[in-house]
Design an enzyme around this catalytic site. Structure first.
Site, short mmCIF file in Angstrom:
data_model
loop_
_atom_site.label_atom_id
_atom_site.label_comp_id
_atom_site.label_asym_id
_atom_site.label_seq_id
_atom_site.Cartn_x
_atom_site.Cartn_y
_atom_site.Cartn_z
N LYS A 121 -12.18 12.52 -3.56
CA LYS A 121 -13.02 12.85 -2.48
C LYS A 121 -12.84 13.73 -1.47
CE LYS A 121 -14.20 10.14 1.71
NZ LYS A 121 -14.31 8.76 2.20
N GLY B 225 -16.00 4.77 10.41
CA GLY B 225 -15.44 3.69 11.28
C GLY B 225 -16.24 3.27 12.26
N ASN C 58 -14.70 0.97 3.92
CA ASN C 58 -13.16 0.68 4.48
C ASN C 58 -12.98 -0.39 5.62
OD1 ASN C 58 -10.56 0.41 5.01
ND2 ASN C 58 -10.26 2.63 4.56
N THR C 59 -13.29 0.08 6.83
CA THR C 59 -13.07 -0.53 8.03
C THR C 59 -13.93 -1.73 8.04
OG1 THR C 59 -12.95 1.51 8.91
CG2 THR C 59 -12.86 -0.30 10.45
N ALA D 6 -19.13 5.86 4.75
CA ALA D 6 -18.79 5.84 5.82
C ALA D 6 -19.96 5.25 6.91
CB ALA D 6 -18.59 7.34 6.62
#
Lengths: 67, 255
Positions: free
Chosen positions: B96, B157, B205-206, B183
Site C-alpha cells: 500500500k 482516522g 482500521n480505527t 481511510a
C-alpha cells in the site's frame, strides 16, 4: 566494534562480525525481521557471509500494527 | 470475490492492525471480521529490549495476505525503500503506497504517490496506492498499471465517512481495477455507503480498533459490507422529489 543500529550507536564485541552473529547476539534469529546494511538490504541467505566492520550502519526492521 | 492482480479473496474487507487495546482483542476482531488482507507498518525493531510480543508473529500466515504500507514516507524514495524492506521479509509482494503530503490532514502527496507507484510497478510489486479522491489522479494511477486504487473517504482516522461521494462514484465508474475505499471510515453506515455506490472493497482500521467494543464492531462492519454490496448488486430505486404511494390507489374502502 562500534556500529550504528536503528539510529543508536552501540559497542559490540569484535566477534560479532557478521549479520548472522549480530542477530544471534540480540536473540533475533527466529524473529520476522529485515536487515539493511549501509542502506542495502541483506538477503537472509547472505546473513552469514555479510561481514560487519567498524562504523557500519544497520537498520533492523519488522512489521507492526498499522492501517 | 475481490480480485487483485492474480489473487482472489472471499472478503472485500481489508483490515488495519494498528491501535487495538490488546493483542487478544485484536486477534478476535480480525477473526470475526473475516478479513483476509491485513495491513501493517514497517518500523525499526526495538532490539535493545528483549521479548516484545509482535502481532504478526502470532498470526497464521497461511490464512492472511499481508499488505504492508509505506506510512512514514514523505517522498517516493522513502516509500520505495520501505516497500523493498517489506518485500525482503519474503512474506509479501503487495504494497500500500502511502505517502503523506500534509502533516495535519495526513492527505496523500499525489505527485510522490504517482512517482513511487511507477517505480514499484517496475520492481514487480503488486501496487495499491492510497490516494485522495481525485478522479484524474485515480485514472493516471490506473494508466500506470496499479493493481487497485484506494481513494480516501475522508482524512485518516477522522471517522467522517465519505465526504465526496460524487468523486468516489466517478472513480468507481471509470476504473477497471478494483476501487478500495481507504481511510476516514467511521462506522458500519460508511462501509455500507461505500459498497452501495459500487466500491470493490473497504480498508479500515480505527473504525474497528478505536470502537468501544472492537470485536462487535468488526462483526458490524462485516455485515455492513455484505449488505452494501448486496444492495449495489440488487440496484437501488431512483430518488424522487415527491411521494409515490406503495399501496394501490384504487379500490379504496368507502369510495
Amino acid at each position: 566494534m562500534t556500529l550504528q543500529i536503528n539510529g543508536k550507536q552501540v559497542e559490540l564485541p569484535d566477534n560479532v562480525n557478521s549479520v548472522k552473529k549480530l542477530l544471534l547476539h540480540y536473540k533475533l534469529e527466529s524473529r520476522i525481521a529485515v536487515v539493511e546494511l549501509n542502506k542495502e538490504i541483506v538477503k537472509k541467505e547472505e546473513y552469514e557471509k555479510r561481514k560487519l566492520v567498524n562504523g557500519d550502519t544497520l537498520e533492523i526492521v519488522h512489521f507492526i500494527g498499522g492501517g | 470475490m475481490l480480485k487483485i492482480a492474480d489473487r482472489t479473496f472471499r472478503s472485500r474487507l481489508l483490515l488495519g492492525t494498528g491501535k487495538y487495546p490488546s493483542f487478544e482483542i485484536q486477534k478476535e476482531a480480525v477473526s470475526v471480521s473475516e478479513a483476509e488482507i491485513l495491513t501493517f507498518a514497517v518500523r525499526r525493531m526495538n532490539i535493545f529490549e528483549e521479548g516484545q510480543p509482535n502481532f504478526l508473529e502470532q498470526l497464521d500466515l497461511e490464512k492472511y495476505t499481508l499488505l504492508p504500507n509505506t506510512a512514514g514516507a514523505n517522498t517516493a524514495e522513502e516509500a520505495v525503500r520501505i516497500a523493498k524492506l517489506a518485500k525482503a521479509s519474503g512474506l509479501c509482494d503487495m504494497v500500500k503506497v502511502e505517502i503523506i503530503g500534509d502533516a495535519r490532514s495526513l492527505l496523500p502527496d499525489p505527485v510522490e504517490t504517482l512517482k513511487a507507484s511507477e517505480i514499484l510497478l517496475e520492481e514487480g510489486f503488486i501496487v495499491l496506492p492510497y490516494t485522495s479522491d481525485d478522479v484524474v489522479l485515480a485514472r493516471r494511477l490506473e494508466e500506470l498499471g496499479v493493481h487497485a486504487v484506494m481513494p480516501g473517504a475522508s482524512p485518516i482516522g477522522s471517522g467522517r465517512g465519505i465526504i465526496n461521494p460524487l468523486n468516489l462514484q466517478f472513480i468507481i465508474e471509470q476504473s477497471k481495477v478494483p476501487v478500495i475505499v481507504d481511510a476516514g471510515i467511521g462506522s458500519p453506515k460508511d462501509v455500507a455507503h461505500a459498497m452501495e455506490i459500487g466500491a470493490d472493497g473497504v480498508l479500515l482500521n480505527t473504525a474497528v480498533s478505536g470502537a468501544k467494543n472492537p470485536v462487535k464492531m468488526a462483526e458490524a462492519v462485516k455485515y455492513a459490507l455484505q449488505a452494501g454490496r448486496l444492495g449495489y448488486e440488487a440496484g437501488r430505486i431512483e430518488e424522487k422529489d415527491y411521494a409515490v404511494a406503495s399501496s394501490p390507489t384504487t379500490g379504496m374502502i368507502g369510495s
